[in-house]
Design an enzyme around this catalytic site. Structure first.
Site, PDB file in Angstrom:
ATOM      1  N   GLU A   1      13.713 101.097 -18.364  1.00  0.00           N
ATOM      2  CA  GLU A   1      14.317 100.216 -19.374  1.00  0.00           C
ATOM      3  C   GLU A   1      15.089 100.990 -20.441  1.00  0.00           C
ATOM      4  O   GLU A   1      14.799 100.901 -21.642  1.00  0.00           O
ATOM      5  CB  GLU A   1      13.250  99.320 -20.009  1.00  0.00           C
ATOM      6  CG  GLU A   1      12.684  98.324 -19.011  1.00  0.00           C
ATOM      7  CD  GLU A   1      11.817  97.244 -19.651  1.00  0.00           C
ATOM      8  OE1 GLU A   1      11.283  97.487 -20.741  1.00  0.00           O
ATOM      9  OE2 GLU A   1      11.656  96.188 -19.039  1.00  0.00           O
TER      10      GLU A   1
ATOM     11  N   GLU B   1      10.611  94.386 -11.904  1.00  0.00           N
ATOM     12  CA  GLU B   1       9.345  93.934 -12.475  1.00  0.00           C
ATOM     13  C   GLU B   1       9.394  92.417 -12.526  1.00  0.00           C
ATOM     14  O   GLU B   1      10.332  91.843 -13.079  1.00  0.00           O
ATOM     15  CB  GLU B   1       9.152  94.477 -13.893  1.00  0.00           C
ATOM     16  CG  GLU B   1       9.051  95.989 -13.945  1.00  0.00           C
ATOM     17  CD  GLU B   1       8.795  96.527 -15.346  1.00  0.00           C
ATOM     18  OE1 GLU B   1       8.447  95.751 -16.243  1.00  0.00           O
ATOM     19  OE2 GLU B   1       8.967  97.739 -15.529  1.00  0.00           O
TER      20      GLU B   1
END
Ligand code: GAL
Length: 656
Positions: free
Chosen positions: A142, A299
């Protein structure tokens, strides 16, 4: 279609690895992502590497024919590194270094961090890049456009600006630094925009700093990918991305990576709040639009969220499976669930995985198992993609510039995108969300909300599209800024004025106040936030204001321009307006509409050029009944159906 899970071998005992791999294999898990936070185990001391546990972890899963997504661990430098090189830690806007001890606090530009990041990435690449078990690589975790203000970032920012503007005089002119005696006489005076109060900072400086941070984040990802590609040019490299305060520039971040991957956490409670009215599918379409290719979910929601925030509700029955399939309906080819088991230690112990602390697989796990069971049936859609008639343009620059200067109370760039997305989606069509300079010729209608900061390529692209017969919809706050984020001294919408055939004589930023507009057919709608008072040139009025001193003036216009049509919506309305408007546009441009879809039912189509597969997703808490125009073959049930009965969060996929 592959279903995978995120797993943390470094957090669990070896016996559990084996049991977990067995259960994964029995359940039908095809991919396992590992390694993104494990740097201290991979390099316990400076230059001392230990890959034996990772070798074992990889073979623990690959033994069962599961592919591995191997991550580079650079988001969590070990504490010894922070201790030896304290200046690898980011510096916040207040000038102080962040505290270490949690994660992602490294500065992506710090030379010693980069030295170590490249070294560990190279070590991993040399050892694993040619290992057939490795299905893909994830760089870091991220990555955001961190607004770091350390000395290194300051220096690089100065170089970046000089590179762009050549000298200080040009920078002074571009930033308008004479305002408030802010002229630079020495390069050292250039500082990141962290003076207080924040809202008084120069918008030109702010936008350039945001572009600089986005560039550096993309450069980091790209440099790391190159290290892996050096060892194996065919390695598939990505990074998992998200929406946040420091959202990276997706287009730049992924420009040199092989595919986009996204961390998908749809809210489990549906809301009637119309600001949120478009479903989470908006973000999925946005991810597909980044490279205009199918993508991965790296995810996926697996349980109640929590940890650094109060725990959220558990996913409703149907959502674990349904939201994974919804991602596929919008172009995901692989969905990895975060995470296989819930952590019982560390800060994230309440962000639930598929298996709870009890270690007893329960309701959510069973639903995941059902998803794994049907995944092989979806192999027919592996070679399909979404082809859309409608596009919405998303610009990172515009998003950043509106974050810097929010315009008026309630005004939101993203909300406008979401309204249009929801409005067109309600008619069961695919919607692309793409960069403003991408090929628009394939679309029947293009929505270009608030094209705020001028970009030559994008403006020319939109003109070209309309000149050749396209239909464009533009909205208020277009053509306001030059590329430096300064106001253009021409009547709005400046560069788009000719095409729009109308100009803004005055505007009224009404914020949360509500007024009324009435369209050509006599329908009235509430409007808010912003009112452009328009004077017609070649355009005709589509809707007019009914309130205030500009009652009777156009609020929405339509102009025939060359072979195309340009609409301009000078205000912000509610969903009723956008829905009706989208319906009209579809009628006029010949985009087929599905009418009377039950509330919450989302329809998209994936095609391989020969066969079309239609996805019907019931994103609601009520059962939905749908009558198909003819009997179609369900690839999930292997039967012909002409009626669908969908339970809440159920998906049906039929071949047309
Ligand atoms: C993501 C992140 C994961 C985990 C997850 C849930 O944003 O990549 O590492 O933190 O959220 O909290």
């Amino acid at each position: 279609m592959k279903i995978g899970v995120d797993y943390y071998p470094e957090q669990w005992d070896r016996e559990l690895w084996k049991a977990d791999a067995d259960l994964m294999a029995r359940t039908g898990v095809r991919l396992v992502r590992i390694g993104e936070f494990a740097w201290s185990r991979l390099e316990p001391k400076d230059g001392e590497f230990d890959f034996t546990w990772l070798d074992e972890a990889i073979s623990n899963f690959s033994r069962h024919a599961m592919g591995i997504v191997l991550c580079t661990p650079t988001s969590c430098p070990p504490l010894w590194m922070y201790e030896t090189y304290p200046d690898i830690v980011q510096v916040g806007a207040d000038g102080s270094r962040l505290q270490t001890g949690i994660r992602a606090h490294r500065c992506l530009n710090a030379p010693m961090f980069l030295y170590y990041a490249k070294r560990i990435t190279e070590q991993l690449a040399k050892r694993y890049a040619n290992n057939p078990a490795i299905a893909a690589w994830q760089i870091d975790n991220e990555l955001e456009s961190y607004p770091c203000t350390c000395e290194e970032c300051r220096g690089l920012f100065r170089d970046w600006l000089i590179d762009k503007y050549d000298d200080l005089n040009n920078i002074n002119a571009a930033f308008g630094n004479i305002v408030w005696s802010g002229e630079y006489s020495d390069i050292s005076q250039i500082q990141p925009p962290n003076a207080y109060p924040k809202a008084w900072q120069n918008p030109a400086l702010c936008l350039e700093y945001s572009r600089f941070s986005a560039d550096m984040t993309a450069k980091f990802a790209n440099d790391m990918a190159m290290i892996i590609k050096r060892e194996n040019p065919r390695a598939k490299v990505t990074t998992n991305t998200l929406f946040s305060e420091n959202t990276p520039d997706f287009y730049k971040l992924f420009s040199n990576l092989d595919f986009v991957s996204y961390d998908n956490y749809p809210p489990v409670r549906l809301t009637d709040d119309e600001g949120m009215s478009s479903s989470h599918a908006f973000y999925l379409d946005m991810m597909r639009g980044v490279k205009q290719k199918n993508f991965w979910v790296m995810e996926q929601l697996s349980g109640p969220t929590g940890s650094w925030m109060p725990m959220g509700p558990t996913p409703r029955p149907g959502q674990i499976k349904g939201y994974a399939l919804q991602a596929m309906a919008h172009g995901a080819d692989t969905v990895m669930h975060f995470r296989w088991r819930t952590a019982n230690k560390g800060a994230e112990m309440y962000w639930h995985g598929l298996i709870d602390h009890s270690n007893v697989p329960g309701r959510r796990f069973n639903e995941f198992a059902e998803l794994c069971r049907i995944a092989p049936k979806l192999s027919v859609i592996e070679t399909t993609e979404l082809v859309s008639d409608v596009a919405i343009l998303y610009s990172h620059d515009n998003a950043a510039a509106f974050r810097i200067q929010p315009q008026t109370e309630g005004f939101s760039y993203f909300e406008q995108l979401r309204y249009f997305h929801a409005a067109f989606s309600k008619y069961g069509v695919n919607v692309d969300i793409v960069p403003p300079d991408s090929d628009l010729s394939k679309y029947k209608a293009v929505v270009a909300p608030s094209m705020y900061v001028y970009d030559k390529n994008s403006a020319e692209n939109i003109y070209r599209y309309v000149i050749k017969g396209g239909t464009v919809i533009m909205t208020a706050r277009s053509g306001v800024k030059d590329p430096c984020n300064n106001c253009i001294m021409e009547p709005l919408p400046t560069v788009y004025r000719e095409m729009i055939g109308a100009e803004v004589s005055e505007y009224d930023p009404i914020g949360k106040e509500e007024q009324t507009i009435v369209d050509f057919a006599g329908n009235s709608y509430k409007c808010r936030q912003w009112c452009d008072i328009l004077e017609l040139g070649t355009a005709r009025a589509y809707a007019e204001y009914r309130d205030s001193f500009y009652s009777g003036k156009p609020a929405v216009t339509m102009n025939r321009y060359c072979s195309g049509v340009a609409y301009y919506i000078g205000t912000v309305c509610h969903m009723d307006f956008y829905e009706k408007f989208a319906g009209n546009i579809m009628k006029q441009t010949g985009i087929p509409r599905l009418k009377d879809l039950p509330k919450g039912v989302e329809v998209t189509t994936r095609t391989n050029g020969l066969d079309d597969y239609i996805f019907f997703f019931n994103n609601s808490e009520q059962e939905a009944d749908i009558t198909l125009p003819k009997a179609m073959f369900s690839i999930l049930d292997d039967t012909e159906k002409d009626k669908l009965k969908l339970k809440p969060f159920d998906m049906e996929i039929v071949r047309k």
